[in-house]
Design an enzyme around this catalytic site. Structure first.
Site, short mmCIF file in Angstrom:
data_model
loop_
_atom_site.label_atom_id
_atom_site.label_comp_id
_atom_site.label_asym_id
_atom_site.label_seq_id
_atom_site.Cartn_x
_atom_site.Cartn_y
_atom_site.Cartn_z
N TYR A 239 30.78 33.93 15.02
CA TYR A 239 31.76 34.52 14.10
C TYR A 239 33.18 34.06 14.43
O TYR A 239 34.11 34.86 14.51
CB TYR A 239 31.69 36.05 14.13
CG TYR A 239 30.32 36.61 13.84
CD1 TYR A 239 29.66 36.32 12.64
CD2 TYR A 239 29.67 37.41 14.78
CE1 TYR A 239 28.39 36.83 12.39
CE2 TYR A 239 28.41 37.92 14.52
CZ TYR A 239 27.78 37.62 13.33
OH TYR A 239 26.52 38.12 13.08
N LYS B 193 28.31 40.82 44.23
CA LYS B 193 28.84 42.01 43.55
C LYS B 193 27.64 42.78 43.03
O LYS B 193 27.52 43.10 41.85
CB LYS B 193 29.80 41.60 42.43
CG LYS B 193 30.53 42.78 41.77
CD LYS B 193 31.35 43.61 42.72
CE LYS B 193 32.06 44.74 41.97
NZ LYS B 193 32.68 45.71 42.89
N ASP C 6 34.95 42.08 46.12
CA ASP C 6 36.27 42.70 46.11
C ASP C 6 36.68 43.13 47.51
O ASP C 6 37.83 42.93 47.93
CB ASP C 6 36.33 43.87 45.12
CG ASP C 6 35.10 44.77 45.17
OD1 ASP C 6 34.14 44.43 45.88
OD2 ASP C 6 35.10 45.80 44.49
N ASP D 43 34.23 29.59 44.74
CA ASP D 43 35.40 28.88 44.23
C ASP D 43 36.68 29.70 44.46
O ASP D 43 37.68 29.21 44.99
CB ASP D 43 35.20 28.62 42.74
CG ASP D 43 36.18 27.61 42.16
OD1 ASP D 43 36.98 27.04 42.93
OD2 ASP D 43 36.15 27.40 40.94
N ASP E 5 39.90 29.13 47.59
CA ASP E 5 41.33 28.99 47.31
C ASP E 5 42.14 30.05 48.05
O ASP E 5 43.22 29.77 48.61
CB ASP E 5 41.59 29.11 45.80
CG ASP E 5 41.31 27.82 45.05
OD1 ASP E 5 40.62 26.96 45.62
OD2 ASP E 5 41.78 27.68 43.91
#
Length: 380
Positions: free
Chosen positions: A168, A210, A243, A267, A271
């Site tokens: 859509y 997670k 987290d 990833d 960093d």
């Protein structure tokens, strides 16, 4: 590429040991070079200059074959590399990559047109990212001075799958669907690699997921990692949610040894870890096919940095360190150690590029490393 780029040398490759033979009988490693975009075109020639010096010191050769692929190729031909690009790369012992990306081309074109196809075609399922504080590079985080860890990132599946789409388009009900794909084979092999690596280090594997919020793929990851590491002598497994991991990496960066994580989490965390160590500009990575059925690829973690490209101030350490990882993979650990010792000595002496708070340009820093590797000073 600059005038410092060595000429191409023809060699016959033995894929089993990553060594070729030139007509004189000396061992030669056949390496594909893709400088790519932005500062890649500055730091790749700088690294090649130093790697050639290390090779000469240790009695082997590096046969470089440049491929002018990347964003310029895309602008000319509508593709990041030619249709037979992967077949051409497969003939080499390793791939030395600079950086990919340009502001005027979507990342979906630059990454999915070059970097990701190479990783997947050549089953480079381990993305190996060592992170440690270097001499003369201060960390912005208190207590990180002795940080020394390795991130093992699953590199070919997980969250970075091609499964999904958009429906859509342009309508109020527009939707996007992206499926994460985790396989037992994919998780098992990357967990086994992490365990073997940890067994030769400090023996701790930290698995990051997670699984309290992502109810199918992440618990599956936990189960397979635990099964893979069960009964391995000298290896301990700890599990931590991503987290909490992000917070603990900042608060206790020396508490980790080998971190294994999915494509997305690995990833992001690499960093973060690179920034904690002082600069993402010094971080290297290796895209490994551990079975050596295909060439592996070596690149810095940093991007093409178009904001500083062409100014001569790019930090070449990430590319140099990636080159050292390549030498080690090719069976030249002594030469690899020499390259690392050389750039560490230069950093310790206070020669640093602007991203590290110094004033040295790419050429000044590279020349200092080259002198440590035996290059004669340029005549005045």
């Amino acid at each position: 590429m600059s005038a410092n780029t060595p000429r191409t040398v023809t060699a016959t490759t033995d894929r089993h040991n990553g060594i070729s033979a030139d007509p004189t009988g000396a061992r030669v490693h056949d390496v594909a070079v893709i400088a790519g975009d932005g500062i890649g075109r500055e730091v790749v020639p700088a690294a090649i200059r130093c790697l050639d010096l290390a090779a000469a010191r240790h009695g082997f050769g590096l046969a470089w074959r440049e491929y002018d692929w990347g964003s310029d190729h895309y602008r000319r031909h509508g593709a990041m590399m030619p249709p037979d690009g992967l077949d051409r790369l497969h003939a080499h012992d390793a791939i030395f990559l600079g950086a990919v990306g340009a502001p005027d081309i979507p990342d979906t074109e630059t990454l999915w047109g070059l970097l990701i196809p190479i990783r997947r075609r050549f089953s480079q399922y381990v993305n190996l990212r060592p992170v440690r504080t270097l001499p003369g590079v201060p960390s912005p985080v208190r207590g990180a001075d002795t940080m020394d860890l390795v991130i093992v990132r699953e590199n070919v599946e997980g969250e970075y799958s091609e499964v999904g789409g958009r429906i859509y388009r342009g309508e109020p009900a527009e939707a996007a669907i992206q499926e994460a794909v985790f396989t037992r084979t994919g998780i098992t092999r990357v967990a086994a690699f992490a365990a073997e690596l940890a067994a030769g280090r400090r023996g701790l594997v930290t698995s990051v997921t997670k699984s309290n919020g992502i109810v199918h793929t992440m618990p599956f990851w936990d189960e397979v990692v635990e099964q893979t590491l069960a009964g391995r002598p000298g290896v301990r497994l700890e599990k931590i949610l991503v987290d909490a991991m992000a917070a603990k990496l900042v608060l206790a960066p020396t508490a980790f040894d080998v971190i294994v994580a999915s494509n997305l989490f690995g990833d992001i965390l690499s960093d973060l870890a690179g920034a904690i160590a002082g600069s993402i500009g010094v971080a290297p990575s290796a895209n490994l096919n551990p079975e050596r059925d295909h060439p592996s690829m070596f690149e810095p973690v940093h991007g093409s940095a178009p904001d500083i490209a062409g100014q001569g101030v790019a930090n070449p350490v990430g590319q140099l360190w990636a080159g050292a990882m390549m030498l080690d993979h090719l069976g030249e650990p002594a030469a690899a150690a020499d390259v690392v010792a050389a750039f560490e000595a230069v950093l310790a002496a206070g020669v640093r590029t602007p991203d590290l708070g110094g004033t040295a340009g790419t050429e000044e820093f590279t020349a200092a490393v080259a002198r440590h590797l035996g290059e004669a000073p340029a005549p005045h």
